[in-house]
Scaffold this active site. Structure first.
Site, PDB file in Angstrom:
ATOM      1  N   TYR A  75       0.840  -1.198   0.322  1.00 25.57           N
ATOM      2  CA  TYR A  75      -0.001   0.130   0.111  1.00 25.57           C
ATOM      3  C   TYR A  75       0.675   1.049  -0.324  1.00 25.57           C
ATOM      4  O   TYR A  75       0.438   2.159  -0.538  1.00 25.57           O
ATOM      5  CB  TYR A  75      -1.066  -0.218   1.347  1.00 25.57           C
ATOM      6  N   PHE A 127      -7.780  20.876 -24.915  1.00 27.55           N
ATOM      7  CA  PHE A 127      -8.257  19.537 -24.766  1.00 27.55           C
ATOM      8  C   PHE A 127      -9.595  19.311 -23.908  1.00 27.55           C
ATOM      9  O   PHE A 127      -9.587  19.801 -23.145  1.00 27.55           O
ATOM     10  CB  PHE A 127      -6.959  18.289 -24.506  1.00 27.55           C
ATOM     11  N   THR A 128     -10.478  18.170 -24.250  1.00 26.07           N
ATOM     12  CA  THR A 128     -11.647  18.332 -23.498  1.00 26.07           C
ATOM     13  C   THR A 128     -11.604  18.004 -21.962  1.00 26.07           C
ATOM     14  O   THR A 128     -12.148  18.866 -21.201  1.00 26.07           O
ATOM     15  CB  THR A 128     -12.282  16.731 -24.096  1.00 26.07           C
ATOM     16  N   ASP A 218       1.123  19.583 -21.110  1.00 28.48           N
ATOM     17  CA  ASP A 218       0.647  18.166 -21.098  1.00 28.48           C
ATOM     18  C   ASP A 218       1.490  17.400 -22.056  1.00 28.48           C
ATOM     19  O   ASP A 218       1.308  17.587 -23.344  1.00 28.48           O
ATOM     20  CB  ASP A 218      -0.805  18.280 -22.012  1.00 28.48           C
ATOM     21  N   LYS A 261      -0.963   6.747 -23.463  1.00 33.19           N
ATOM     22  CA  LYS A 261      -0.608   6.786 -24.876  1.00 33.19           C
ATOM     23  C   LYS A 261       0.771   6.581 -25.017  1.00 33.19           C
ATOM     24  O   LYS A 261       1.072   5.553 -25.018  1.00 33.19           O
ATOM     25  CB  LYS A 261      -0.996   8.506 -25.261  1.00 33.19           C
ATOM     26  N   ARG A 385     -14.642  14.286 -33.600  1.00 29.83           N
ATOM     27  CA  ARG A 385     -13.831  15.324 -32.842  1.00 29.83           C
ATOM     28  C   ARG A 385     -14.198  16.586 -33.494  1.00 29.83           C
ATOM     29  O   ARG A 385     -13.692  17.231 -34.204  1.00 29.83           O
ATOM     30  CB  ARG A 385     -12.413  15.192 -32.870  1.00 29.83           C
ATOM     31  N   PHE A 451     -19.723  14.124 -25.350  1.00 32.01           N
ATOM     32  CA  PHE A 451     -19.279  13.127 -26.512  1.00 32.01           C
ATOM     33  C   PHE A 451     -19.255  12.031 -26.333  1.00 32.01           C
ATOM     34  O   PHE A 451     -19.643  10.895 -26.954  1.00 32.01           O
ATOM     35  CB  PHE A 451     -18.024  13.753 -27.235  1.00 32.01           C
TER      36      PHE A 451
END
Ligand code: F0G
Length: 459
Positions: A75, A127-128, A218, A261, A385, A451
């Site tokens: 943990y 970005f969303t 980002d 990614k 998009r 979306f």
């Protein structure tokens, strides 16, 4: 015969395969109708080639799977955390790391730590999830990307660049004190996977340093951005991706990362900062939202896989094959006359739905309709998009983004070139009957990030 060109091939081979289910057109028509013409609501079992996203859909390597088995599931103080932390510090150079379950977990914490009500957040296109967290924390996002990024036909090699004049206008109008940071994405997703140049980043660094404004990075697709710098920017032709990535990070003060990614895993992320105070507060908040500061919602095995994945992602041969496959699909689509965002980006092909379906208005959701038609044709799943992804402003009005795109996103190390042929031929078949494609009507709209769960009917 003289050899005209030398082909590239993937720097890996297959050891295990995942079997796919083939469907009939009648089954697909039923499936997309039941999914409210939203490809996010399809069951993956009904999908043949899944190009919905490159997020968490990567194929892990044998080395990652063996690291997985070494996961320390303690943990607190898991040694897997320290492996991940070392890989991040060594390869990206940031000082302090807070693990999170994925990118938006990091965005939530970072936005809560840095943004006060009424603050202004300039960024190279939204970005969303990033923008939503900035807004939920009380900030207002301003797009300062160069105008070329909003034009799908413009071939600017660095469409992710910041327009420093646009930033300067905001600084003069609101004052640097109200701008906690400039939000910079590498390989801008919504612009079509388009890079920012090192030169632009250096200039941005010089400007923000003078103003006392942070740059938050980002870095979800930073290695893909580095590949483009290596290919296109003078002076970087012979520099390794690993070095370019480190230099990019060097010009920024902190980062959020979706490891799903670039880093070649199925789940994970982190926040990074070079400032002790920011770290201290983030490390405290992560306990509330994600988990203890040495696991942040991840299993030990996930953190091991990230540590290995980061190193694999910075290999020049890997990125060449990765972006090479995207280019292959893009060229194939163009050979059929299909309008796509140019130049071809890093993580997928973005088809220009406005140009594909010029008879539809943006209120008829051309990109959403096109994604549904491609699924019906072949079982290939893509993603909208455009106006649906852009959502609504705080006052309830729709955003009307210039770009109305269907994204064919390529998972890393998953599909073959033959799959890409099938995808391109399917898009071409739909292109042939484009005049008969009707628009959609929105029948259900959730409040946040609509979306993902919105439902539509055929007009
Ligand atoms: N930033 C960028 C540029 C992204 O593309 C994503 C996710 C995130 C942040 C959020 O990360 O999903 O791990 O919470 N993009 C996915 C996509 C969802 O399909 O483009 P996350």
């Amino acid at each position: 015969m003289k050899i005209q060109k030398r082909s590239w091939a993937e720097p890996y081979k297959m050891k295990m395969v995942e079997l796919l289910r083939m469907t009939t057109k009648a089954q697909r028509i039923k499936a997309i109708k039941e999914a409210g013409y939203n490809t996010f609501l399809l069951k993956s079992d009904d999908v043949y080639i899944d190009l919905l996203t490159d997020s968490g859909t990567n194929a892990m390597s044998d080395r990652q799977w063996s690291a997985f088995m070494l996961g320390d599931e303690a943990y607190a103080g898991s040694k897997s955390f320290f492996h991940m932390e070392d890989a991040i510090k060594e390869n990206y150079g940031y000082k302090y790391i807070v693990p999170t379950h994925q990118g938006r977990g990091a965005e939530n914490i970072l936005s809560k730590v840095l943004i006060k009500k009424g603050d202004i957040i300039p960024g190279n296109m939204y970005f969303t999830t990033t923008r939503l967290h900035q807004e939920l924390a009380g900030g207002k996002f301003y797009d300062i990307i160069i105008d070329e990024a909003h034009d799908p036909t413009n071939e600017h090699p660095f469409k992710g660049n910041v327009d420093l004049n646009k930033l300067d206008v905001l600084v003069k109008k609101y004052g640097a004190k109200r701008i906690p940071y400039v939000s910079i994405a590498t390989n801008v997703n919504m612009a079509g996977g388009q890079p920012i140049s090192m030169d632009n980043l250096k200039k941005l660094r010089a400007y923000t340093k003078k103003q006392g404004i942070r740059i938050i990075h980002d870095m979800t697709r930073v290695a893909e951005n580095a590949y483009f710098i290596q290919q296109r920017e003078k002076g970087y032709e012979r520099i390794s991706i690993k070095k370019i990535v480190k230099e990019i990070c060097f010009y920024t003060d902190g980062a959020t990362m979706s490891a799903k990614k670039d880093a070649l895993v199925n789940i994970g992320g982190f926040m990074a900062t070079n400032e002790w105070d920011v770290f201290e507060e983030a490390r405290n908040l992560v306990v509330v939202y994600e988990g203890l500061h040495t696991y942040g919602g991840l299993a030990g095995r996930d953190m091991e896989a990230i540590a290995v994945g980061i190193n694999e992602s910075l290999d020049d041969h890997h990125q060449h094959a990765r972006v090479g496959q995207v280019e292959y699909l893009g060229q194939k689509l163009q050979s059929y006359g299909i309008p796509i965002v140019k130049p071809i980006g890093g993580h997928g092909i973005f088809v220009d739905a406005k140009a594909f379906l010029p008879h539809l208005t943006q209120d008829e959701f051309p990109a959403q309709a096109l994604a549904a038609e491609i699924f019906i044709d072949s079982g290939v799943r893509t993603m909208e998009r455009g106006i649906v992804s852009a959502g609504r402003k705080a006052n309830g009005e729709n955003y009307y983004p210039k770009l109305e795109l269907v994204r064919f996103t390529i998972p890393r190390r998953v599909y073959t070139q033959a799959h890409m042929d099938v995808v391109a031929e399917s898009a071409a078949a739909v292109f042939e009957r484009r005049e008969n494609i009707k628009g959609l009507k929105l029948i259900y709209e959730p409040k946040y990030l609509r979306f993902f769960q919105a439902r539509f009917e055929k007009k």
